[in-house]
Design a protein around this motif. Structure first.
Motif: not given
Length: 399
Positions: A39-61
């Motif tokens: 799976n993705l390394q935690e630091d790699v995942l954290a960085a791309v999650r930050d990008k997604a959240r900054a774009k409003g692409l977060w917790c669709f549910q």
């Protein structure tokens, strides 16, 4: 029902697709981005999650008031499918199992103070969760009535003793939903609780090795030896454990299907790109009739799966439980995922079997689809019972 998406949902879907293409899929080609469990390394995942959240692409549910997008189950079907085109897409958007199912459950049944304590950290991405129901040694799996982990009331707390296993995401999870036996009543003998990883009286015995790549936190065996849970952390009433389980698993089974459709599509995207340029006996593979039959057959099954999922999503949005519809979708989409990636590997030949693409990763992952959240045979049994009870009324239009 109208299968066209509202403009704002379709625009969001395209944003998700673009983000997967530009930010997530490129991470797959560099194996240094992967951890020991593929799976993705935690630091790699954290960085791309930050990008997604900054774009409003977060917790669709989740509701907008909690930081989500509140798109409804039909909207989730469209967005989760796009997110699922990369195995790592759903977790990037905080829409991956088991957390999305836990969030949906807690949003439905907790009080506001409880939501601040147990739900909001999940929505914010600060913690992860796990759902502890399945047990070893003859304990419950698809049959919750076999649960033997017990919760005994002592004053204003419950004391838990027993074991659980194949608990997805348990390693590293902070918040747990636990189902335990509180009486021997056939229908009201189980109760659900919340507990925190920091509480004493439990341990992870082992992280169980599996055939396929793993979600973050793996699939673990747990032992409970005097875990104390305050009664205030009981979910619903004593004896409502099966009700809690069904609330959680109903939508969660369908979100699995949404993500698997994305993986099935991605498998065929990889295959299509290859057969359109690979030459064989003077023409591309895509020009061979046999190859066309293989591609067309899988495309058909993916589209059938999408219709089944969207119909079940529509019924959930109308307030229906959609039990039979979810079972049909679960059976068909699990089979379709395996068929899609198996076909893609066959069309790509040695390249598909190698680690040069994500196909072999998806292939190993796909085998669990016919097992998780109820084996396909159990869902067929559920469908049979519904049909025998309803006969021709089983085949109705609408709710």
């Amino acid at each position: 029902m109208d299968f066209s998406l509202p403009p704002h949902i379709d625009a969001l879907r395209l944003e998700v697709r673009d983000f997967i293409n530009s930010e997530v899929i490129p991470l797959e080609s560099d194996r240094s981005n992967f951890d020991a469990h593929e799976n993705l390394q935690e630091d790699v995942l954290a960085a791309v999650r930050d990008k997604a959240r900054a774009k409003g692409l977060w917790c669709f549910q989740m509701p907008q008031a909690r930081g989500g997008r509140d798109v409804g189950v039909m909207g989730m079907a469209a967005l989760y499918e796009e997110a699922g085109r990369s195995p790592f897409g759903p977790v990037v958007f905080n829409a991956a199992a088991p957390d999305d199912g836990t969030m949906i459950l807690l949003e439905k049944i907790l009080t506001e103070p409880q939501k601040e304590r147990w739900l909001q950290p999940l929505v914010d991405g600060r913690v992860r969760s796990a759902f502890a129901m399945t047990e070893p040694d003859g304990g419950c799996g698809s049959d919750p009535s076999l649960t033997y982990t017990r919760a005994e009331k002592q004053g204003d707390k419950w004391v838990i003793n027993g074991r659980k296993w194949f608990i997805t995401g348990a390693e590293g999870a902070q918040h747990f939903v636990l189902v335990a036996r509180t009486s021997d009543d056939d229908r009201k003998g189980l109760t659900a609780f919340l507990f925190d990883a920091d509480q004493p009286g439990w341990e992870i015995v082992r992280r169980i090795g599996i055939m396929g790549p793993e979600e973050h936190g793996g699939h673990c065996e747990l032992r409970f030896d005097g875990l104390e849970i305050p009664d205030e952390n009981r979910l619903l009433n004593v004896g409502d454990g099966l009700k809690v389980t069904q609330i959680r698993l109903g939508t969660a089974r369908l979100t699995h299907c949404m993500r698997w459709l994305g993986l099935a599509r991605r498998s065929m995207e990889i295959a299509a790109e290859y057969v359109e340029r690979r030459m064989s006996f003077g023409s591309t593979l895509a020009e061979h009739e046999g190859v066309q039959w293989m591609l067309g057959d899988v495309a058909k099954d993916i589209q059938i799966g999408r219709l089944l999922v969207m119909h079940a999503a529509w019924k959930l949005d109308q307030g229906d439980f959609a039990r039979s519809d979810i079972s049909m979708a679960k059976i068909h989409v699990a089979d379709t995922l395996h068929k899609a990636v198996d076909t893609a590997i066959q069309l790509c030949g040695a390249r598909g079997y190698s680690k040069d693409t994500m196909l072999e990763w998806i292939y190993r992952y796909a085998r669990q689809a016919r097992l998780v959240d109820g084996a396909s045979e159990v869902h067929k049994m559920v469908l049979s019972r519904s049909y025998l009870a309803e006969k021709n009324s089983f085949f109705r239009w609408g709710l």
